[in-house]
Design a protein around this motif. Structure first.
Motif, PDB file in Angstrom:
ATOM      1  N   LEU A  63      -5.687  14.050  -1.918  1.00 59.15           N
ATOM      2  CA  LEU A  63      -4.849  12.741  -1.628  1.00 59.15           C
ATOM      3  C   LEU A  63      -5.660  12.410  -0.293  1.00 59.15           C
ATOM      4  CD1 LEU A  63      -2.298  11.536  -1.779  1.00 59.15           C
ATOM      5  CD2 LEU A  63      -1.333  13.059  -0.096  1.00 59.15           C
ATOM      6  N   TYR A  66      -8.353  10.182  -1.293  1.00 60.57           N
ATOM      7  CA  TYR A  66      -7.948   9.046  -2.193  1.00 60.57           C
ATOM      8  C   TYR A  66      -7.608   8.121  -1.111  1.00 60.57           C
ATOM      9  CZ  TYR A  66      -4.968   6.196  -4.795  1.00 60.57           C
ATOM     10  OH  TYR A  66      -4.180   5.108  -5.202  1.00 60.57           O
ATOM     11  N   TYR A  67      -6.760   8.297  -0.041  1.00 65.13           N
ATOM     12  CA  TYR A  67      -6.215   7.748   0.933  1.00 65.13           C
ATOM     13  C   TYR A  67      -7.416   6.778   1.749  1.00 65.13           C
ATOM     14  CZ  TYR A  67      -1.559   8.969   0.755  1.00 65.13           C
ATOM     15  OH  TYR A  67      -0.192   9.169   0.276  1.00 65.13           O
ATOM     16  N   ARG A  68      -8.467   7.584   1.859  1.00 66.92           N
ATOM     17  CA  ARG A  68      -9.648   6.818   2.646  1.00 66.92           C
ATOM     18  C   ARG A  68     -10.260   5.960   1.823  1.00 66.92           C
ATOM     19  NH1 ARG A  68     -15.548  10.181   3.698  1.00 66.92           N
ATOM     20  NH2 ARG A  68     -16.410   8.634   4.555  1.00 66.92           N
ATOM     21  N   TRP A  71      -6.475   3.308   0.336  1.00 67.90           N
ATOM     22  CA  TRP A  71      -5.163   3.147   1.155  1.00 67.90           C
ATOM     23  C   TRP A  71      -4.416   1.797   0.862  1.00 67.90           C
ATOM     24  CZ3 TRP A  71      -1.485   5.372   3.375  1.00 67.90           C
ATOM     25  CH2 TRP A  71      -0.701   4.783   4.231  1.00 67.90           C
ATOM     26  N   SER A  74      -2.379   2.262  -2.317  1.00 73.71           N
ATOM     27  CA  SER A  74      -1.687   3.583  -2.752  1.00 73.71           C
ATOM     28  C   SER A  74      -0.135   3.252  -2.409  1.00 73.71           C
ATOM     29  CB  SER A  74      -1.990   4.580  -1.435  1.00 73.71           C
ATOM     30  OG  SER A  74      -1.516   4.013  -0.120  1.00 73.71           O
ATOM     31  N   ARG A  77       1.186   3.309   1.049  1.00 74.99           N
ATOM     32  CA  ARG A  77       0.995   1.892   1.694  1.00 74.99           C
ATOM     33  C   ARG A  77       1.941   0.748   1.344  1.00 74.99           C
ATOM     34  NH1 ARG A  77       0.790  -2.640   3.115  1.00 74.99           N
ATOM     35  NH2 ARG A  77      -0.884  -3.847   3.834  1.00 74.99           N
ATOM     36  N   GLU A 125       1.868   9.399  -5.663  1.00 71.43           N
ATOM     37  CA  GLU A 125       0.578   8.622  -6.157  1.00 71.43           C
ATOM     38  C   GLU A 125       0.132   8.894  -7.343  1.00 71.43           C
ATOM     39  OE1 GLU A 125      -0.717   6.559  -4.075  1.00 71.43           O
ATOM     40  OE2 GLU A 125       0.498   7.000  -1.944  1.00 71.43           O
TER      41      GLU A 125
END
Length: 304
Positions: A63, A66-68, A71, A74, A77, A125
């Motif tokens: 996760l 993935y956010y990196r 983002w 997402s 977000r 997500e």
């Protein structure tokens, strides 16, 4: 690559495609890792403590990666109600800081860090479209099926085939080791019932009903064998809420929808609903305990 994995062209092509995705679309790559780790955690939840403890942590690592890379796209977000998660952490903080024993409360709250506190972020997500939702329904259906078969095996042999647990006070425990498996199987059945809508996309009602019965009868067997009243109530309530959402307006006939689940439980476990049995339940004392705690600590409670 071929020397390591042999001459299997399918495996080589799959690994090559994943390497290409990792290089060209890192966001999609880490989403795939996140999704399938969460899928596996759902499908294997009852298999043992190891999977239940490790898989959410592994999913959390995916996760963050993935956010990196994604983002901006997402769910977190784009979520307008992110402040609700702040309320969760605030509640935990109050339970620890204002506890009569902060250290004990911190240790108790910490047991949920690798599961309860991170799984909501992972789960929200993992559903980007209807296809993802269908796949997760299959994961829940698979978990219900094999855990139900474990309950059938435990009935026949006296022990489940995963952990070797015996029945508890004559009630089935499955691989969870306690009759609270009835609560788990009820909660897993609720999303797994989505299998009906998946099957109806390509089959008629009779064929879909037959296949659903084939998949879910072991889970129902385990639910009845565990004799979980709260599990049966959860299933009954889910039928009522589903009918309400489907019709989008209140009707007195909606009260009839929960009756099949309750009726089946009464038929198989009627002794657990007798007045004498219910009155003798030790959990009634928790209400008195809760009231005494409230009188002594009315603002922030006694701790987590």
């Amino acid at each position: 690559m071929r020397k390591i994995f042999g001459a299997d062209p399918w495996l080589v092509s799959v690994l090559a495609s994943w390497r290409a995705m990792r290089r060209e679309q890192p966001g999609e790559f880490w989403f795939a890792c996140l999704f399938w780790s969460f899928w596996l955690s759902l499908a294997s939840f009852p298999i043992g403590y190891g999977m239940r403890e490790v898989m959410p942590v592994l999913g959390f690592i995916f996760l963050l990666l993935y956010y990196r890379h994604q983002w901006r796209n997402s769910v977190l977000r784009r979520l307008d109600a992110r402040w609700l998660f702040l309320c969760l952490w605030l509640m935990i903080g109050i339970g620890v800081c204002f506890s009569t024993d902060p250290v004990a409360s911190l240790l108790h709250a910490g047991t949920g860090v690798n599961k309860a506190f991170i799984l909501p972020f992972i789960a929200m997500e993992c559903v980007r479209d209807v296809r993802d939702l269908r796949r997760l329904v299959w994961a829940c259906a698979l978990a219900c099926f094999w855990q139900g078969l474990d309950g059938v095996w435990q009935t026949i042999t006296g022990r489940d085939f995963i952990m070797g647990y015996a029945c508890n006070a004559g009630r089935l425990t499955g691989s969870l080791g306690d009759y609270t498996v009835g609560n788990y199987i009820a909660l897993a059945l609720i999303p797994a019932f989505g299998l009906w809508f998946i099957l109806r996309r390509g089959l008629d009602a009779v064929s879909s009903a037959f296949l659903c019965l084939a998949v879910f009868w072991p889970a129902f067997f385990l639910l009845q064998g565990a004799a979980s009243r709260s599990g049966a109530l959860a299933l009954a309530a889910s039928l009522g809420f589903w009918a309400l959402l489907r019709r989008q307006r209140w009707q007195w006939s909606l009260l009839l929808w929960p009756l099949p689940a309750l009726g089946l439980f009464v038929l198989c476990q009627g002794q657990r609903l007798t007045p004498a049995y219910v009155i003798d339940d030790g959990r009634w004392s928790l209400w008195g305990l809760g009231w005494r705690v409230f009188l002594e600590h009315p603002w922030f409670g006694a701790g987590a």
